[in-house]
Enzyme design. Sequence first.
Site, PDB file in Angstrom:
ATOM      1  N   LYS A  64       9.756  71.385  19.903  1.00  0.00           N
ATOM      2  CA  LYS A  64       8.738  71.581  20.951  1.00  0.00           C
ATOM      3  C   LYS A  64       7.402  70.893  20.643  1.00  0.00           C
ATOM      4  CE  LYS A  64      10.483  75.850  22.974  1.00  0.00           C
ATOM      5  NZ  LYS A  64      10.168  77.202  23.453  1.00  0.00           N
ATOM      6  N   ASP A 100       7.042  78.279  29.228  1.00  0.00           N
ATOM      7  CA  ASP A 100       7.366  79.556  28.560  1.00  0.00           C
ATOM      8  C   ASP A 100       6.375  80.664  28.941  1.00  0.00           C
ATOM      9  OD1 ASP A 100       9.628  78.661  27.184  1.00  0.00           O
ATOM     10  OD2 ASP A 100       8.434  77.920  25.501  1.00  0.00           O
TER      11      ASP A 100
END
Length: 267
Positions: A64, A100
């Site tokens: 990420k 997220d």
Amino acid sequence: MKFAVIGHPIKHSLSPLMHHANFKKLNLDYQYEAINIPESHFQHIREIISERELDGFNVTIPHKARIIPYLDDISDEAKEMGAVNTVKIKNGKWIGYNTDGIGFVKGLESYYGSLKDAKILILGAGGASKGITYQLKQKTTQPIFVANRTMSRFETWTFNINAVPLSEVTNIADQFDIIINTTPLGMYDSNDSILTFERLKKRALVCDIIYTPLETPFLANARHHGYDTYNGLDMFVYQGAESFNIWTAMDANINAMRTSVLNKLNV
Ligand code: ATR
């Protein structure tokens, strides 16, 4: 259109199943595959993705942050988080986003209702916590409290919150309507939970961002003390739905996505 998720390991990712359930429900002949990319191959990421002619992809552990130097552009939020979980490819340009935090918050809103007056405590100050806190700040008028073991973690936070040491959480826990655990501590089957559940507000909602298992020992403990609990399944579903929206400008079918994941987890 073609999509994928990249990670390592990636075999057990539920993203292909979840996205295909959505495509099917919406009658879309789209594809979504899982691509395993070890750290040692990551420098070839542009070639690996280009040869598949993808329209976008998700990024999961451990890439990420690693993906950021390969992007052409990045959203303000993903930049603030230092983490990207969604890349949109348009005319060969890669744009990074992070869904997220918004995923957790949209899921929580659909369960809890308006968060405007909710007093919220977040346990942990890692990447997940930062994304969730960033989004919650746009939703609540109340001050948000974030508790962490290591106070120096907050030095990289550019937005205002009330930072508290994790060791002091039990003393203040009775003020909050919603408590969100983002640390891995919820997985430990211990009697010395991060929280003393006797001290919470009577109708507090206790949340964890983990969804495998659906009920962490932390949530089980909260439930045994009579509290309503909320797991990380919706965060996973809504982050995927938000990615789909970024790629296609369409709304995902949340129910189809959630059902596909739940069916798999309940086998
Ligand atoms: P994620 O991206 O899932 O948030 P992370 O960025 O590694 O993962 O963050 C992990 C969080 O869990 C941090 O808040 C970490 O606290 P520290 O900043 O003090 O390290 C917290 N955490 C992990 N293990 C912990 C432990 N044994 N006790 C207390 N907090 C812990």
